[in-house]
Design an enzyme around this catalytic site. Structure first.
Site, PDB file in Angstrom:
ATOM      1  N   LYS A  88      57.491 -44.229 -27.089  1.00 46.04           N
ATOM      2  CA  LYS A  88      55.996 -44.803 -27.243  1.00 46.04           C
ATOM      3  C   LYS A  88      55.178 -44.062 -26.339  1.00 46.04           C
ATOM      4  O   LYS A  88      55.277 -43.751 -25.267  1.00 46.04           O
ATOM      5  CB  LYS A  88      56.143 -46.404 -26.559  1.00 46.04           C
ATOM      6  CG  LYS A  88      54.906 -47.074 -26.839  1.00 46.04           C
ATOM      7  CD  LYS A  88      55.017 -47.472 -28.312  1.00 46.04           C
ATOM      8  CE  LYS A  88      53.655 -48.246 -28.655  1.00 46.04           C
ATOM      9  NZ  LYS A  88      52.536 -47.348 -29.241  1.00 46.04           N
TER      10      LYS A  88
ATOM     11  N   THR B  41      43.963 -52.610 -21.818  1.00 48.86           N
ATOM     12  CA  THR B  41      44.320 -51.799 -20.635  1.00 48.86           C
ATOM     13  C   THR B  41      43.374 -52.417 -19.589  1.00 48.86           C
ATOM     14  O   THR B  41      43.837 -52.281 -18.735  1.00 48.86           O
ATOM     15  CB  THR B  41      44.133 -50.329 -20.807  1.00 48.86           C
ATOM     16  OG1 THR B  41      45.018 -50.006 -22.221  1.00 48.86           O
ATOM     17  CG2 THR B  41      44.555 -49.408 -20.020  1.00 48.86           C
TER      18      THR B  41
ATOM     19  N   ASN C 266      36.987 -47.158 -23.034  1.00 47.92           N
ATOM     20  CA  ASN C 266      37.632 -48.462 -23.378  1.00 47.92           C
ATOM     21  C   ASN C 266      38.341 -48.824 -22.205  1.00 47.92           C
ATOM     22  O   ASN C 266      38.228 -50.311 -22.060  1.00 47.92           O
ATOM     23  CB  ASN C 266      38.872 -47.994 -24.306  1.00 47.92           C
ATOM     24  CG  ASN C 266      39.780 -49.264 -24.814  1.00 47.92           C
ATOM     25  OD1 ASN C 266      40.718 -49.376 -23.983  1.00 47.92           O
ATOM     26  ND2 ASN C 266      39.419 -49.952 -25.687  1.00 47.92           N
TER      27      ASN C 266
ATOM     28  N   LYS D 108      54.178 -38.686 -25.464  1.00 47.06           N
ATOM     29  CA  LYS D 108      52.830 -38.551 -25.525  1.00 47.06           C
ATOM     30  C   LYS D 108      52.285 -37.369 -26.359  1.00 47.06           C
ATOM     31  O   LYS D 108      53.086 -36.447 -26.576  1.00 47.06           O
ATOM     32  CB  LYS D 108      52.346 -38.223 -24.155  1.00 47.06           C
ATOM     33  CG  LYS D 108      50.669 -38.408 -23.862  1.00 47.06           C
ATOM     34  CD  LYS D 108      50.626 -39.903 -23.734  1.00 47.06           C
ATOM     35  CE  LYS D 108      48.983 -40.162 -23.027  1.00 47.06           C
ATOM     36  NZ  LYS D 108      49.268 -41.520 -22.476  1.00 47.06           N
TER      37      LYS D 108
END
Ligand code: GLU
Length: 424
Positions: free
Chosen positions: A78, A198, A229, A114
């Site tokens: 992930k 996050t 973000n 990643k």
């Protein structure tokens, strides 16, 4: 609390070397088996592709695309996909390893990966970005999979790119697999709460650390570097909890106001100003390099890697650092922060809220049943609090700082996965 850090005199030009330096310190301290250490020092798969894209001017430009799977011992890999000019094999490898540790710290059934494309998305048209994202999805069709490797947004990408990648993947496979990618827009299988997750994780970790330090949210000030973000949601959620945000900044401008900045106004300003802070009037503009060292109790680096270095670490005034970005502190800066008794909630814990809600999105996609935002947030907060407590306890038990304690927490779990699954 005594601390264990990497050798401060040894510079780390490679980001992956910086990961290995911390990994080795944690491994030694917890007595990790050499075999497991060897497995984790070597990422399990690295893919590099060339992506020839027809640009709007009618000319073909070739882009470099990457995906590195670091580990799959605790589940499918992930991790996000970033679009930035500094993307390279070494950086992607480091970020992939951090995803392995981050997922393990947050108790998610995932390994780490990643990906990235070396490009400057701000200088590309929407059409060019769509063609680039679709080409990347085609080139990674055998890497990605609902139970194989699950990408998500990272720097320079958002739900828009996730939608294009999902669509391309679905076309190749002739079926809809929303769970192959997370961070999607809500209408096509995204999760409520993912966008802010996050930043929310940064907030929960900050409150947990303040509690351990016997400080109250409404008595402390914070500086947040980065207003994308992660930074904007972190600043908003912290200010909603009573923290006075005295400094903010992005790549265009930095601001300070000792009376506190109206974060809702700053978010509103950026939304109408091409998503940047340049020109904001609610605080005094300061130099970018002054932001991290300005007066505050809590510092949240939520922009780039390698911003807290041996040059500026000594000047940091905060008592607590909560790392919203991946890799904002260099290994050389760690001992300086430790000497100053600054508590640092490391990236692999502090910013794990994003991947935690990505996991919830994947679970909802698999079940085809969607939760309310409140359910998502409640489950998220609980997972973050458990992860924080585990790392804090390991810091106490192993008499080390929170960064190495977070690595130890991750390694304790991944070690089991490696041993139980065995080798050829
Ligand atoms: N890119 C984010 C990170 O670094 C999220 C990854 C994910 O949701 O898979 O944690």
């Amino acid at each position: 609390m005594s601390t264990h850090t990497v050798n401060a005199t040894q510079a780390h030009d490679s980001m992956f070397d910086a990961v290995l330096a911390r990994l080795d310190v944690a491994a030694k301290l917890m007595n990790l088996s050499d075999e497991v250490l060897q497995v984790l020092r070597n990422p399990s798969k690295q893919v590099k592709v060339s992506l020839p894209i027809m640009m709007d001017n009618g000319k073909i430009q070739v882009f470099e695309g990457y995906r590195t799977v670091h580990s799959t011992h605790l589940g499918p890999s992930k991790g996000g996909i970033r679009y930035a000019m500094d993307v390279n094999a070494d950086e992607v490898m480091a970020l992939a390893a951090w995803m392995s540790f981050k997922c393990a710290v947050a108790n998610l059934p995932y390994g780490g990966a990643k990906g990235g494309i070396k490009c400057e998305p701000r200088n590309m048209s929407v059409g060019e970005l769509e063609r680039l994202s679709r080409a990347y999805a085609v080139s990674m069709k055998d890497v990605f999979g609902v139970n194989r490797d699950i990408p998500a947004p990272d720097m320079g990408t958002s739900g828009r790119e996730m939608a294009w990648i999902l669509d391309e993947f679905n076309k190749i496979n002739g079926e809809d697999s929303p769970g192959v990618i997370t961070g999607k827009p809500i209408a096509i299988g995204g999760s409520l709460g993912r966008d802010a997750a996050t930043g929310r994780g940064v907030m929960v970790n900050t409150l947990a650390a303040l509690k351990k330090m016997n400080l109250k949210a409404n008595e402390v000030t914070a500086v947040v570097q980065g207003f994308g973000n992660v930074g904007s949601h972190a600043a908003r959620l912290l200010s909603e909890k009573g923290v006075k945000i005295v400094g903010i900044g992005d790549h265009t401008a930095s601001f300070y106001n000792e009376k506190g900045i109206d974060i809702a106004a700053a978010i509103d300003f950026a939304a109408k100003n091409n998503r940047v802070l340049k020109g904001f009037k609610g605080a005094t503009e300061i130099k970018a390099e002054e932001l991290l060292t300005s007066k505050c109790d809590v510092l949240v680096p939520a922009a780039l890697q390698n911003v807290i270095t041996e040059e500026n670490a000594g000047k940091i005034q905060a008592k607590l650092i909560v790392e919203g970005a991946n890799g904002p502190t260099t290994p050389e800066a760690d001992p300086i922060l430790n000497d100053k008794k600054i508590i640092c909630v490391p990236d692999i814990l502090a910013n794990s809220g994003g991947v935690t809600v990505s996991y919830f999105e994947w679970v909802q996609n698999k079940a085809g049943y969607y939760w309310t935002e409140e359910e998502v947030n409640t489950k998220h907060d609980l997972k973050m609090e458990i992860a924080f407590e585990a790392v804090w306890n390991n810091a106490t038990q192993f008499k080390t700082g929170m960064r190495i304690a977070a690595y130890i927490t991750a390694l304790q779990k991944i070690e089991q996965g490696v041993k139980l699954k065995g080798a050829y």
